[in-house]
Write a protein that holds these residues in place. Structure first.
Motif, PDB file in Angstrom:
ATOM      1  N   SER A 135       0.730  -1.064   0.023  1.00 33.24           N
ATOM      2  CA  SER A 135       0.104  -0.113   0.064  1.00 33.24           C
ATOM      3  C   SER A 135       0.830   1.209  -0.100  1.00 33.24           C
ATOM      4  O   SER A 135       1.767   0.915   0.765  1.00 33.24           O
ATOM      5  N   LYS A 136       0.614   2.276  -0.609  1.00 32.57           N
ATOM      6  CA  LYS A 136       1.098   3.059  -1.022  1.00 32.57           C
ATOM      7  C   LYS A 136       0.203   4.763   0.013  1.00 32.57           C
ATOM      8  O   LYS A 136       1.192   6.057  -0.082  1.00 32.57           O
ATOM      9  N   LYS A 137      -0.136   4.195   0.517  1.00 33.06           N
ATOM     10  CA  LYS A 137      -0.760   5.024   1.876  1.00 33.06           C
ATOM     11  C   LYS A 137       0.311   5.200   3.350  1.00 33.06           C
ATOM     12  O   LYS A 137       0.751   4.257   3.193  1.00 33.06           O
ATOM     13  N   LYS A 138       0.012   6.866   4.119  1.00 34.05           N
ATOM     14  CA  LYS A 138       0.757   6.467   4.558  1.00 34.05           C
ATOM     15  C   LYS A 138       0.110   6.052   6.261  1.00 34.05           C
ATOM     16  O   LYS A 138       0.365   5.960   6.881  1.00 34.05           O
ATOM     17  N   VAL A 139      -1.474   6.298   5.960  1.00 32.68           N
ATOM     18  CA  VAL A 139      -1.959   6.188   6.897  1.00 32.68           C
ATOM     19  C   VAL A 139      -3.416   4.852   6.774  1.00 32.68           C
ATOM     20  O   VAL A 139      -4.043   5.196   5.222  1.00 32.68           O
TER      21      VAL A 139
END
Length: 152
Positions: A20-24
């Motif tokens: 996943s490239k999401k930070k959160v």
């Protein structure tokens, strides 16, 4: 004492977080990535973050190093298996012996044709003997051998 989670499940969860490239990544987002219900996923992650079920907005990416460390550790009491090298005998080595008796005579006899009781067979010797015996059995079972076999 909490039950420790399955390492394969944790590897699957950690892999989804890494991809996943999401930070959160919240529990709900992670459940969509992994393909598990949030309750089931929360039970598995609660080993690393006990408060995850009370506050599903906690960032699951924060627990990635702990999950990776958990997957890397080896369980106590289990030893690594020793690799046993497989003994392979080529047909050229089998052709050195005409029959089982020829093999036995060459390996087990000493000077003068006396049997040497101190001879210890190696793994390679056992494999050669097994293949020679298998070949002899195969010859006796073949239809040509049954036709030529004469009874006294």
């Amino acid at each position: 004492m909490e039950k420790s989670p399955n390492k394969n499940d944790i590897r699957k969860i950690a892999g989804a977080i890494k991809r996943s490239k999401k930070k959160v990544i919240t529990l709900d987002a992670l459940s969509r990535l992994v393909g598990l219900y949030p309750d089931v996923l929360g039970d598995k992650i609660s080993y690393f973050a006990p408060m995850i079920m009370l506050d599903p907005s906690i960032n699951c990416r924060d627990f990635l190093p702990e999950m990776e460390a958990y997957c890397e550790e080896k369980p106590e009491g289990k030893k690594e298996k020793e690799s046993v090298k497989r003994v392979v005998v080529k047909n050229t080595e089998l052709l050195d012996y005409r029959s089982i008796s020829d093999f036995v005579y060459r390996k087990f006899t000493s000077v003068g044709g006396l049997i040497d009781p101190s001879y210890i067979m190696t793994d390679e010797d056992l494999v050669i003997l097994r293949k020679l015996v298998d070949n002899e059995i195969r010859k006796r079972k073949s239809p040509e051998a049954k036709k030529t076999k004469k009874r006294p």
